[in-house]
Design an enzyme around this catalytic site. Structure first.
Site, mmCIF file in Angstrom:
data_model
loop_
_atom_site.group_PDB
_atom_site.id
_atom_site.type_symbol
_atom_site.label_atom_id
_atom_site.label_comp_id
_atom_site.label_asym_id
_atom_site.label_seq_id
_atom_site.Cartn_x
_atom_site.Cartn_y
_atom_site.Cartn_z
ATOM 1 N N LYS A 83 0.857 -1.188 0.000
ATOM 2 C CA LYS A 83 0.000 0.000 0.000
ATOM 3 C C LYS A 83 0.893 1.239 0.000
ATOM 4 O O LYS A 83 1.781 1.372 0.856
ATOM 5 C CB LYS A 83 -0.838 0.014 1.279
HETATM 6 O O1 G3P Z 1 -8.727 0.400 3.848
HETATM 7 C C1 G3P Z 1 -8.962 1.717 4.196
HETATM 8 C C2 G3P Z 1 -9.179 1.857 5.630
HETATM 9 O O2 G3P Z 1 -8.135 1.232 6.301
HETATM 10 C C3 G3P Z 1 -9.449 3.198 6.171
HETATM 11 O O3 G3P Z 1 -10.589 3.064 6.898
HETATM 12 O O4 G3P Z 1 -12.202 3.456 8.644
HETATM 13 O O5 G3P Z 1 -9.872 4.316 8.911
HETATM 14 O O6 G3P Z 1 -11.419 5.381 7.303
HETATM 15 P P1 G3P Z 1 -11.038 4.134 8.001
#
Ligand code: G3P
Length: 220
Positions: A83
């Site tokens: 990533k």
């Molecule tokens: O895969 C993307 C994710 O890790 C981010 O999610 O819930 O932290 O916005 P969030």
């Protein structure tokens, strides 16, 4: 659409894997921090459980350092996807890594143009963050629809991961929009399967079955 689990918690990975529907896993530094253990050890445990793609984030900021870190992460297992945030340095690193055959998931994507750049750099995946856009009053699902439409219209092979999902409606809408993957937290995965009418139906079927056997004078 493949269903990925967004977690660094090995117990959560094992539970969803047992359902037979786990397409892959995505992690990030915040999810690793939540678990509070050596992240490389955690990633190795996840890799030992999961056959599908496992996204692991490079935390370096300069191109050369991102490339080095990504090469190391990619060496951990063939199903590692690195990533990398959509930044100028991230794009430069991605185009080099793509030419070496390293799979990249360009993350923290908040616009169609960022997705276009990720695809042009040769990323295997791009991750529009729906929930975080919703959080600031923009329509995350609109971005996802646009990204899917633009990458398909332009003929890119880059796959779209609907990320930062907050609830089951996000998942169904992502499928409708044509996302290749939806990655979601454990709690959202659990909510996908639950429906009160299913629970009620199971209960009623069992009661009727028991009643039938009672009336026939048989034991179950
Ligand atoms: O895969 C993307 C994710 O890790 C981010 O999610 O819930 O932290 O916005 P969030």
């Amino acid at each position: 659409m493949k269903l990925f689990l967004d977690t660094a918690d090995i117990q959560e990975v094992r539970e969803i894997k047992a359902w037979g529907v786990l397409g892959g896993v995505t992690t990030n530094p915040s999810l690793c921090a939540r678990v509070g253990r050596d992240p490389i050890q955690v990633v190795k445990e996840i890799l030992a459980e999961v056959e599908g793609p496992v996204s692991v984030e490079a935390v370096s900021l300069e191109t050369e350092a991102i490339v080095e870190e990504a090469r190391y992460l990619a060496s951990l297992a063939p199903n590692v996807v690195v990533k990398i945030p959509v930044t100028p340095e991230g794009l430069a690193a991605t185009s080099r890594l793509a030419s070496e055959g390293v799979k990249v998931n360009m993350t923290l994507c908040f616009s169609v143009n960022q997705a276009l750049l990720a695809a042009e750099a040769g990323a295997t995946y791009v991750s529009p963050f729906l929930g975080r856009l919703d959080d600031v009053g923009w329509e995350g699902m609109g971005l996802l629809r646009d990204v899917v439409a633009v990458l398909r219209t332009q003929g890119y092979g880059t796959m779209v991961i609907a990320a930062s999902l907050r609830h089951p409606l996000h998942v169904a809408e992502a499928a409708r929009a044509g996302a290749d993957v939806a990655t979601m937290p454990f709690e959202v995965f659990q909510k996908l399967v639950r429906h009160p009418l299913t629970d009620l139906g199971v209960k009623r079927f069992l009661e009727d079955w028991e009643e039938l056997h009672r009336s026939l004078g048989r034991k179950l």
